[in-house]
Design a protein around this motif. Structure first.
Motif, PDB file in Angstrom:
ATOM      1  N   LEU A  55       0.847  -1.191   0.000  1.00 40.27           N
ATOM      2  CA  LEU A  55       0.000   0.000   0.000  1.00 40.27           C
ATOM      3  C   LEU A  55       0.881   1.238   0.000  1.00 40.27           C
ATOM      4  CD1 LEU A  55      -2.701  -1.001   2.662  1.00 40.27           C
ATOM      5  CD2 LEU A  55      -2.930  -1.060   0.180  1.00 40.27           C
ATOM      6  N   PRO A  56       0.343   2.390  -0.516  1.00 37.81           N
ATOM      7  CA  PRO A  56      -0.990   2.578  -1.095  1.00 37.81           C
ATOM      8  C   PRO A  56      -1.096   1.949  -2.482  1.00 37.81           C
ATOM      9  CG  PRO A  56       0.288   4.597  -1.271  1.00 37.81           C
ATOM     10  CD  PRO A  56       1.128   3.648  -0.483  1.00 37.81           C
ATOM     11  N   ALA A  57      -2.323   1.599  -2.834  1.00 42.29           N
ATOM     12  CA  ALA A  57      -2.585   0.997  -4.141  1.00 42.29           C
ATOM     13  C   ALA A  57      -4.043   1.241  -4.508  1.00 42.29           C
ATOM     14  CB  ALA A  57      -2.287  -0.493  -4.117  1.00 42.29           C
ATOM     15  N   GLY A  58      -4.272   1.695  -5.721  1.00 39.01           N
ATOM     16  CA  GLY A  58      -5.632   1.868  -6.210  1.00 39.01           C
ATOM     17  C   GLY A  58      -6.360   3.093  -5.697  1.00 39.01           C
ATOM     18  N   VAL A  59      -5.643   4.047  -5.095  1.00 41.66           N
ATOM     19  CA  VAL A  59      -6.295   5.273  -4.611  1.00 41.66           C
ATOM     20  C   VAL A  59      -6.903   6.010  -5.803  1.00 41.66           C
ATOM     21  CG1 VAL A  59      -5.960   7.488  -3.472  1.00 41.66           C
ATOM     22  CG2 VAL A  59      -4.736   5.455  -2.651  1.00 41.66           C
TER      23      VAL A  59
ATOM     24  N   PRO B  28      -1.027  13.867   1.692  1.00 37.47           N
ATOM     25  CA  PRO B  28      -0.551  13.791   0.311  1.00 37.47           C
ATOM     26  C   PRO B  28       0.448  12.668   0.038  1.00 37.47           C
ATOM     27  CG  PRO B  28      -0.592  16.071   1.068  1.00 37.47           C
ATOM     28  CD  PRO B  28      -0.823  15.209   2.265  1.00 37.47           C
ATOM     29  N   ARG B  29       1.046  12.119   1.082  1.00 32.91           N
ATOM     30  CA  ARG B  29       2.046  11.062   0.895  1.00 32.91           C
ATOM     31  C   ARG B  29       1.432   9.776   0.345  1.00 32.91           C
ATOM     32  NH1 ARG B  29       5.320  10.784   6.499  1.00 32.91           N
ATOM     33  NH2 ARG B  29       6.519   9.227   5.320  1.00 32.91           N
ATOM     34  N   VAL B  30       0.117   9.601   0.470  1.00 30.52           N
ATOM     35  CA  VAL B  30      -0.515   8.368  -0.009  1.00 30.52           C
ATOM     36  C   VAL B  30      -1.297   8.589  -1.306  1.00 30.52           C
ATOM     37  CG1 VAL B  30      -0.662   7.465   2.328  1.00 30.52           C
ATOM     38  CG2 VAL B  30      -2.623   8.652   1.366  1.00 30.52           C
ATOM     39  N   LEU B  31      -1.197   9.780  -1.870  1.00 33.65           N
ATOM     40  CA  LEU B  31      -1.992  10.110  -3.055  1.00 33.65           C
ATOM     41  C   LEU B  31      -1.133  10.101  -4.315  1.00 33.65           C
ATOM     42  CD1 LEU B  31      -4.003  13.121  -1.589  1.00 33.65           C
ATOM     43  CD2 LEU B  31      -4.709  10.720  -1.723  1.00 33.65           C
ATOM     44  N   PRO B  32      -1.643   9.522  -5.399  1.00 29.70           N
ATOM     45  CA  PRO B  32      -0.915   9.594  -6.670  1.00 29.70           C
ATOM     46  C   PRO B  32      -0.971  11.003  -7.250  1.00 29.70           C
ATOM     47  CG  PRO B  32      -3.024   8.485  -6.963  1.00 29.70           C
ATOM     48  CD  PRO B  32      -2.878   8.734  -5.493  1.00 29.70           C
ATOM     49  N   GLU B  33      -0.121  11.244  -8.205  1.00 33.09           N
ATOM     50  CA  GLU B  33      -0.080  12.562  -8.859  1.00 33.09           C
ATOM     51  C   GLU B  33      -1.443  12.885  -9.474  1.00 33.09           C
ATOM     52  OE1 GLU B  33       2.600  14.913 -12.233  1.00 33.09           O
ATOM     53  OE2 GLU B  33       3.119  12.882 -11.596  1.00 33.09           O
ATOM     54  N   GLY B  34      -1.871  14.128  -9.285  1.00 36.32           N
ATOM     55  CA  GLY B  34      -3.135  14.582  -9.843  1.00 36.32           C
ATOM     56  C   GLY B  34      -4.309  14.472  -8.893  1.00 36.32           C
ATOM     57  N   LEU B  35      -4.077  13.922  -7.686  1.00 37.21           N
ATOM     58  CA  LEU B  35      -5.153  13.792  -6.716  1.00 37.21           C
ATOM     59  C   LEU B  35      -4.797  14.503  -5.413  1.00 37.21           C
ATOM     60  CD1 LEU B  35      -6.271  10.064  -7.091  1.00 37.21           C
ATOM     61  CD2 LEU B  35      -7.364  12.116  -8.039  1.00 37.21           C
TER      62      LEU B  35
ATOM     63  N   ALA C 159      -9.889  15.481  -7.305  1.00 39.35           N
ATOM     64  CA  ALA C 159      -8.910  15.893  -8.304  1.00 39.35           C
ATOM     65  C   ALA C 159      -8.182  17.131  -7.805  1.00 39.35           C
ATOM     66  CB  ALA C 159      -9.609  16.180  -9.632  1.00 39.35           C
ATOM     67  N   GLY C 160      -6.893  17.216  -8.103  1.00 39.06           N
ATOM     68  CA  GLY C 160      -6.109  18.375  -7.669  1.00 39.06           C
ATOM     69  C   GLY C 160      -4.852  17.937  -6.962  1.00 39.06           C
TER      70      GLY C 160
END
Length: 348
Positions: free
Chosen positions: A172-176, A260-267, A337-338
């Motif tokens: 993890l994280p995965a699939g956020v 933000p450490r668990v979020l992919p780029e763009g989210l 988004a963001g």
């Protein structure tokens, strides 16, 4: 014939080997109480042994974490309430491991001091053992370093090292994804971050550690030493239940820096500050220190010690599971988004 001079001893230099040996004997039962499947040897060897196959893993990936307790230790030293910082030490490491999807397996500690007080050191290590029991980890080794000249006689420092494992492909994280919901788990207080600011506020207020606490019963120092919550077993149960895409351990940097450490780029995240109430200790710190809300949210956990990122269709089931295990669960927001964290509502 020259007169023979008396030789110096290690003890005269400030290091008491006998006290170190006494400490090892004192803490052996505490370490033994943390045994779990996979432990192959107890204290006393040059290294700790652990069998991953015996622990139930088929194709494991190891995950390691290390941390300390920070200047919270200074309050523990000044007040003499030292057992809780052992729990803090374990919590800071194992809560990080589970954020990667790993099960903590074993733990090692490093205790450094100016002069070894066996009773005090034993209380610290017994606290470490309690943290290990809470997290399902085995205390399989450690180091006690008595270093006069490096530390003042009454001072000590702690570091912890935790190793866990997960099956390959389960990190993890995965699939956020956008629309995922954020479930916040209540904290037990300040935990182990922001204590330099805490100590400054107490100093500015002209308070002593034995003064009555302004936010709860008992002495101020003892109240501020409430141990960090360990979320491991609850988090692992949530992972097994399905739908968990990530965890954020809310430590230094607060919600603002850790989400933000668990979020992919763009989210990013939208967080509703009205979804939970600020615990009394934080209300007092904010008022006594004249802290802006933004400062609170990037320095302290502000009442939320761990955040789960969960698929929306699984959020209710996961929340119910966590509540059954005694957690305070707050629906604090969603993934959008963001980028970064956007706050709405008011923290009260």
């Amino acid at each position: 014939m020259s007169e023979k001079k008396n030789g110096l001893t290690y003890a005269q230099a400030g290091v008491d080997i006998d006290a170190g040996n006494a400490l090892v004997e004192r803490i052996k039962p505490a370490a033994k109480s943390t045994d779990r499947a996979g432990v192959m040897a107890g204290l006393g060897g040059f290294g700790g042994l652990f069998d991953l196959k015996a622990a139930g893993f088929d194709d494991p990936v190891l995950v390691a974490a290390t941390d300390g307790v920070g200047t919270k230790l200074k309050i523990a030293i000044d007040t003499g309430f030292v057992s809780g910082v052992g729990i803090d030490l374990v919590a800071m490491c194992v809560n990080d491991l589970v954020c990667q999807g790993a099960e903590p397996l074993f733990f090692l500690d490093y205790f450094a001091c100016g002069a070894l007080d066996v009773e005090r050191a034993a209380q610290v290590v017994e606290g470490i053992a309690e943290g290990c029991r809470q997290s399902g980890s085995a205390l399989i080794g450690g180091e006690t370093a008595e270093m006069p000249g490096m530390y003042a006689k009454e001072d000590f420092d702690l570091a912890g090292f935790s190793v866990g494992a997960m099956e390959r492909g389960s990190a993890l994280p995965a699939g956020v994804a956008e629309g995922d919901l954020l479930l916040g788990l209540g904290s037990a207080g300040v935990h182990s971050n922001g204590y330099s600011l805490v100590r400054k506020i107490v100093e500015v207020q002209g308070l002593d550690w034995d003064a009555p606490s302004p936010f709860c019963e008992g002495p101020l120092g003892e109240a501020l030493l409430a141990p960090t919550r360990i979320y491991v077993k609850q988090a692992l149960a949530a992972i097994r239940a399905g739908g968990v895409h990530g965890f954020a351990h809310i430590t230094g940097g607060g919600l603002t820096e850790n989400l933000p450490r668990v979020l992919p780029e763009g989210l990013g995240c939208a967080v509703d500050l009205s979804a939970w109430k600020l615990p009394p200790v934080f209300k007092w710190l904010a008022k006594a220190g004249g802290l802006e809300i933004a400062e609170m949210l990037k320095t302290f956990n502000s009442g939320i010690g761990m955040v789960l990122v969960v698929a929306p269709e699984r959020a209710e089931a996961v929340a119910a599971l966590l509540e059954e295990q005694g957690e305070q669960v707050f629906r604090i927001g969603e993934v959008v988004a963001g980028e970064g964290v956007a706050y709405r509502g008011e923290l009260a």
